[in-house]
Design a protein around this motif. Sequence first.
Motif, PDB file in Angstrom:
ATOM      1  N   UNK A  55     -36.231 -14.469 -42.491  1.00 12.57           N
ATOM      2  CA  UNK A  55     -35.269 -13.388 -42.208  1.00 12.57           C
ATOM      3  C   UNK A  55     -35.711 -12.588 -40.983  1.00 12.57           C
ATOM      4  N   UNK A  56     -34.760 -12.216 -40.147  1.00 10.74           N
ATOM      5  CA  UNK A  56     -35.090 -11.502 -38.908  1.00 10.74           C
ATOM      6  C   UNK A  56     -35.852 -10.215 -39.166  1.00 10.74           C
ATOM      7  N   UNK A  57     -35.480  -9.505 -40.226  1.00 10.03           N
ATOM      8  CA  UNK A  57     -36.133  -8.222 -40.519  1.00 10.03           C
ATOM      9  C   UNK A  57     -37.601  -8.398 -40.906  1.00 10.03           C
ATOM     10  N   UNK A  58     -37.962  -9.611 -41.354  1.00  2.68           N
ATOM     11  CA  UNK A  58     -39.342  -9.857 -41.751  1.00  2.68           C
ATOM     12  C   UNK A  58     -40.279  -9.984 -40.551  1.00  2.68           C
ATOM     13  N   UNK A  59     -39.720 -10.270 -39.391  1.00  2.39           N
ATOM     14  CA  UNK A  59     -40.561 -10.470 -38.209  1.00  2.39           C
ATOM     15  C   UNK A  59     -41.363  -9.207 -37.901  1.00  2.39           C
ATOM     16  N   UNK A  60     -40.797  -8.052 -38.239  1.00  2.00           N
ATOM     17  CA  UNK A  60     -41.515  -6.797 -38.002  1.00  2.00           C
ATOM     18  C   UNK A  60     -42.818  -6.713 -38.791  1.00  2.00           C
ATOM     19  N   UNK A  61     -42.917  -7.487 -39.860  1.00  2.00           N
ATOM     20  CA  UNK A  61     -44.131  -7.447 -40.685  1.00  2.00           C
ATOM     21  C   UNK A  61     -45.337  -8.028 -39.950  1.00  2.00           C
ATOM     22  N   UNK A  62     -45.090  -8.687 -38.807  1.00  2.00           N
ATOM     23  CA  UNK A  62     -46.209  -9.172 -38.011  1.00  2.00           C
ATOM     24  C   UNK A  62     -47.099  -8.026 -37.561  1.00  2.00           C
ATOM     25  N   UNK A  63     -46.481  -6.880 -37.242  1.00  2.00           N
ATOM     26  CA  UNK A  63     -47.263  -5.731 -36.774  1.00  2.00           C
ATOM     27  C   UNK A  63     -48.242  -5.231 -37.831  1.00  2.00           C
ATOM     28  N   UNK A  65     -49.374  -6.793 -40.349  1.00  2.00           N
ATOM     29  CA  UNK A  65     -50.309  -7.892 -40.621  1.00  2.00           C
ATOM     30  C   UNK A  65     -51.442  -7.880 -39.601  1.00  2.00           C
ATOM     31  N   UNK A  66     -51.072  -7.747 -38.328  1.00  2.00           N
ATOM     32  CA  UNK A  66     -52.082  -7.704 -37.275  1.00  2.00           C
ATOM     33  C   UNK A  66     -52.908  -6.416 -37.334  1.00  2.00           C
ATOM     34  N   UNK A  70     -56.849  -6.473 -37.191  1.00  2.41           N
ATOM     35  CA  UNK A  70     -57.496  -5.914 -36.000  1.00  2.41           C
ATOM     36  C   UNK A  70     -58.164  -4.573 -36.256  1.00  2.41           C
ATOM     37  N   UNK A  71     -57.678  -3.823 -37.260  1.00  2.00           N
ATOM     38  CA  UNK A  71     -58.298  -2.529 -37.560  1.00  2.00           C
ATOM     39  C   UNK A  71     -59.733  -2.704 -38.043  1.00  2.00           C
ATOM     40  N   UNK A  72     -60.044  -3.886 -38.538  1.00  2.00           N
ATOM     41  CA  UNK A  72     -61.416  -4.165 -38.970  1.00  2.00           C
ATOM     42  C   UNK A  72     -62.285  -4.636 -37.805  1.00  2.00           C
ATOM     43  N   UNK A 132     -50.126  -8.523 -29.105  1.00  2.00           N
ATOM     44  CA  UNK A 132     -50.601  -7.708 -27.981  1.00  2.00           C
ATOM     45  C   UNK A 132     -50.247  -6.238 -28.183  1.00  2.00           C
ATOM     46  N   UNK A 133     -49.045  -5.972 -28.680  1.00  2.00           N
ATOM     47  CA  UNK A 133     -48.635  -4.595 -28.920  1.00  2.00           C
ATOM     48  C   UNK A 133     -49.498  -3.919 -29.980  1.00  2.00           C
ATOM     49  N   UNK A 134     -49.922  -4.680 -30.977  1.00  2.00           N
ATOM     50  CA  UNK A 134     -50.771  -4.105 -32.017  1.00  2.00           C
ATOM     51  C   UNK A 134     -52.125  -3.698 -31.462  1.00  2.00           C
ATOM     52  N   UNK A 135     -52.680  -4.530 -30.585  1.00  2.00           N
ATOM     53  CA  UNK A 135     -53.942  -4.150 -29.941  1.00  2.00           C
ATOM     54  C   UNK A 135     -53.738  -2.872 -29.129  1.00  2.00           C
ATOM     55  N   UNK A 136     -52.612  -2.798 -28.411  1.00  2.00           N
ATOM     56  CA  UNK A 136     -52.313  -1.596 -27.639  1.00  2.00           C
ATOM     57  C   UNK A 136     -52.171  -0.380 -28.519  1.00  2.00           C
TER      58      UNK A 136
END
Length: 243
Positions: A55-63, A65-66, A70-72, A132-136
Amino acid sequence: MEGSLTKIERSRIFVIYIIAFFVIFFWAAYEQAGASLTLFAAEQTDRFVLGWEVPASWIQSLNPFFVVILAAIMPGVWNLLYKRGIEPASPTKQAIGLLLLSLGYLVICFGVKETQPGVKVSLIWLTGLYFIHTIGELCLSPIGLSMVNKLTPVRFASLMMGIWYLSTSTANKFAGTLGGLYPEDGKVKTLLGFRIETMFDFFMVFVIMSGVASLILFLLSKKLQKMMHGVCLLYTSPSPRDS
């Protein structure tokens, strides 16, 4: 308020105003995730994975997840740089966050540049953008409230926190305005004379906006550090998003 502040306090508060201004450009582009990027995922992204359409709305869950992954990692990166004496200061980290935001949109520009009408792009392009946006985000967001807290005199802490959140509110309003530039068949939209007819044109708006903001902030970083008058905002562990 100004009459009750010392020269150093005024200088530090001015740093908050400047950083808050640049934060507007970051979140205005970043928050396209819930608007134009989701629409792009629904309309122009091949979302089939192992025969199942995500589902398209699920793609936002990538953020998120990352973020969890990455926070660790990011605190270890900053700590390593800190021990070597090369960790960037707060204004520079914010500039890096903006630069990564620009690079994320540049990645998806490559994905859509040669795409023919009616052909959907691979999900890998959106995945790369969100990574990349999550790292930013982790370079910019965790230090926001910490910066306000450390630079603001205690008696004005609540007021400056409100101003900081006002900048994120303004960013979300701006995000909606920019999202309205999303290409539509038969319509030509413009921004400051720049014609937006394709997805490449649309995403380039965010590449340029974030890139220019990053460059200016990089150039101002040394001056901003001096204006902070000894307040050091180096190694800072990621915390929940302050937007």
